[in-house]
Design a protein around this motif. Structure first.
Motif, PDB file in Angstrom:
ATOM      1  N   UNK A  77     -13.971   7.572  -1.349  1.00 24.93           N
ATOM      2  CA  UNK A  77     -14.318   6.277  -1.929  1.00 24.93           C
ATOM      3  C   UNK A  77     -15.356   6.432  -3.027  1.00 24.93           C
ATOM      4  N   UNK A  78     -16.366   7.256  -2.775  1.00 22.52           N
ATOM      5  CA  UNK A  78     -17.420   7.460  -3.761  1.00 22.52           C
ATOM      6  C   UNK A  78     -16.889   8.188  -4.995  1.00 22.52           C
ATOM      7  N   UNK A  79     -16.090   9.224  -4.786  1.00 25.32           N
ATOM      8  CA  UNK A  79     -15.590  10.012  -5.904  1.00 25.32           C
ATOM      9  C   UNK A  79     -14.590   9.272  -6.773  1.00 25.32           C
ATOM     10  N   UNK A  80     -13.824   8.380  -6.167  1.00 21.11           N
ATOM     11  CA  UNK A  80     -12.778   7.670  -6.905  1.00 21.11           C
ATOM     12  C   UNK A  80     -13.192   6.275  -7.343  1.00 21.11           C
ATOM     13  N   UNK A  81     -14.375   5.841  -6.919  1.00 17.18           N
ATOM     14  CA  UNK A  81     -14.825   4.505  -7.288  1.00 17.18           C
ATOM     15  C   UNK A  81     -14.033   3.406  -6.611  1.00 17.18           C
ATOM     16  N   UNK A  82     -13.617   3.648  -5.378  1.00 13.14           N
ATOM     17  CA  UNK A  82     -12.846   2.670  -4.612  1.00 13.14           C
ATOM     18  C   UNK A  82     -13.668   2.167  -3.435  1.00 13.14           C
ATOM     19  N   UNK A  83     -13.247   1.061  -2.861  1.00 12.28           N
ATOM     20  CA  UNK A  83     -13.912   0.580  -1.660  1.00 12.28           C
ATOM     21  C   UNK A  83     -13.462   1.413  -0.472  1.00 12.28           C
ATOM     22  N   UNK A  84     -14.281   1.455   0.547  1.00 12.10           N
ATOM     23  CA  UNK A  84     -13.928   2.211   1.743  1.00 12.10           C
ATOM     24  C   UNK A  84     -12.665   1.641   2.383  1.00 12.10           C
ATOM     25  N   UNK A  85     -12.537   0.311   2.355  1.00  9.64           N
ATOM     26  CA  UNK A  85     -11.355  -0.325   2.949  1.00  9.64           C
ATOM     27  C   UNK A  85     -10.085   0.085   2.204  1.00  9.64           C
ATOM     28  N   UNK A  86     -10.166   0.154   0.871  1.00 10.91           N
ATOM     29  CA  UNK A  86      -8.994   0.542   0.087  1.00 10.91           C
ATOM     30  C   UNK A  86      -8.599   1.984   0.384  1.00 10.91           C
ATOM     31  N   UNK A  87      -9.587   2.873   0.468  1.00  7.30           N
ATOM     32  CA  UNK A  87      -9.299   4.278   0.752  1.00  7.30           C
ATOM     33  C   UNK A  87      -8.670   4.423   2.134  1.00  7.30           C
ATOM     34  N   UNK A  88      -9.209   3.707   3.114  1.00  5.41           N
ATOM     35  CA  UNK A  88      -8.641   3.797   4.465  1.00  5.41           C
ATOM     36  C   UNK A  88      -7.193   3.318   4.478  1.00  5.41           C
ATOM     37  N   UNK A  89      -6.905   2.276   3.711  1.00  6.10           N
ATOM     38  CA  UNK A  89      -5.520   1.772   3.666  1.00  6.10           C
ATOM     39  C   UNK A  89      -4.579   2.827   3.084  1.00  6.10           C
ATOM     40  N   UNK A  90      -5.025   3.480   2.013  1.00  7.10           N
ATOM     41  CA  UNK A  90      -4.180   4.509   1.404  1.00  7.10           C
ATOM     42  C   UNK A  90      -4.040   5.720   2.317  1.00  7.10           C
ATOM     43  N   UNK A  91      -5.123   6.086   2.996  1.00  6.35           N
ATOM     44  CA  UNK A  91      -5.050   7.221   3.913  1.00  6.35           C
ATOM     45  C   UNK A  91      -4.098   6.951   5.069  1.00  6.35           C
ATOM     46  N   UNK A  92      -4.103   5.730   5.565  1.00  5.74           N
ATOM     47  CA  UNK A  92      -3.181   5.386   6.654  1.00  5.74           C
ATOM     48  C   UNK A  92      -1.735   5.568   6.215  1.00  5.74           C
ATOM     49  N   UNK A  93      -1.436   5.166   4.971  1.00  8.67           N
ATOM     50  CA  UNK A  93      -0.066   5.324   4.475  1.00  8.67           C
ATOM     51  C   UNK A  93       0.264   6.787   4.239  1.00  8.67           C
ATOM     52  N   UNK A  94      -0.703   7.546   3.707  1.00 10.83           N
ATOM     53  CA  UNK A  94      -0.477   8.975   3.479  1.00 10.83           C
ATOM     54  C   UNK A  94      -0.280   9.720   4.793  1.00 10.83           C
ATOM     55  N   UNK A  95      -1.014   9.302   5.829  1.00  7.04           N
ATOM     56  CA  UNK A  95      -0.810   9.885   7.160  1.00  7.04           C
ATOM     57  C   UNK A  95       0.586   9.575   7.668  1.00  7.04           C
ATOM     58  N   UNK A  96       1.005   8.324   7.509  1.00  2.00           N
ATOM     59  CA  UNK A  96       2.331   7.912   7.970  1.00  2.00           C
ATOM     60  C   UNK A  96       3.437   8.658   7.224  1.00  2.00           C
TER      61      UNK A  96
END
Length: 231
Positions: A29-48
């Motif tokens: 989140x810090x490196x990409x300038x995204x919110x933590x919630x947005x990163x978690x959402x993308x990670x959940x999809x990448x995990x899936x």
């Protein structure tokens, strides 16, 4: 926001993990300038999708209070989503070369391939100051899809390649990795040691560069200085 709209940002998340190695959601989140919630959402999809997997951080697992932050790393399937320079045709061609000319023929091909790379990299490396040459080599490698970076250790420096376009082929033909290591040594004019490779199941290709030793003139100057200041 649609899944299609999310795709470029999700690719940025996956690429960041590929280039920087295992990462926490907070670091992403810090490196990409995204919110933590947005990163978690993308990670959940990448995990899936099987692009990334999660594990406990080795340094923190079982230590301290509370639950340690999970780290996310690229899977083999995830690496396949990034462009590979070689496919089954390349592997078949190298198998034919090995059957007709033996392992030395494969090694000769690998060395010739690395000579072509060295010819493109040499001027970039030699134009840099000696201390900056590992970084110049890493930049050249990154331009060819190797996502390379340089890190420092007490014993020297390490060139880390977070992606390998030929990993699938190199797993069967280690001569490709050996020729690349020889090229690093030639371009940097120093002994190097390959510590890990993606082709053999490691997360990153890691090449160790020993710390520079003082030159003879520097040693003589230091000795002279010591004699002058000695009582």
């Amino acid at each position: 926001m649609s899944v299609t709209d999310d795709a470029p940002t999700r690719e940025r998340v996956a690429t960041s993990i590929l280039e920087h190695g295992p990462s926490t959601a907070a670091a992403l989140a810090e490196g990409l300038g995204l919110t933590a919630a947005a990163v978690r959402r993308h990670l959940e999809q990448l995990l899936a999708d099987g692009v990334v997997r999660q594990r406990e951080p080795r340094a923190l697992a079982g230590r301290g209070r509370g639950r340690p932050a999970k780290v996310f790393m690229i899977t083999d399937a995830g690496r396949d989503t990034f462009a590979h320079a070689y496919d089954d045709l390349a592997a078949d061609a190298l198998r034919f070369l090995r059957e007709s000319g033996g392992d030395e023929a494969v090694a000769a091909f690998a060395r010739r391939r690395m000579r072509e790379f060295a010819g493109r990299y040499r001027s970039l490396v030699e134009q840099a100051d000696p201390a900056d040459r590992p970084g110049a080599l890493a930049e050249a490698l990154s331009a060819d899809g190797y996502a390379a970076s340089v890190g420092s250790t007490p014993a020297g420096e390490q060139i880390c390649q977070h992606h390998c376009p030929v990993a699938h082929v190199a797993g069967e033909f280690p001569q490709l990795c050996e020729a690349e290591t020889e090229m690093f040594a030639e371009l940097l004019d120093t002994h190097v040691q390959r510590l890990a490779t993606i082709a053999h199941g490691d997360g990153v290709c890691t090449t160790h560069l020993p710390a520079a030793r003082p030159t003879q003139s520097t040693q003589s100057t230091n000795a002279l200085h010591t004699e002058r200041v000695s009582p």
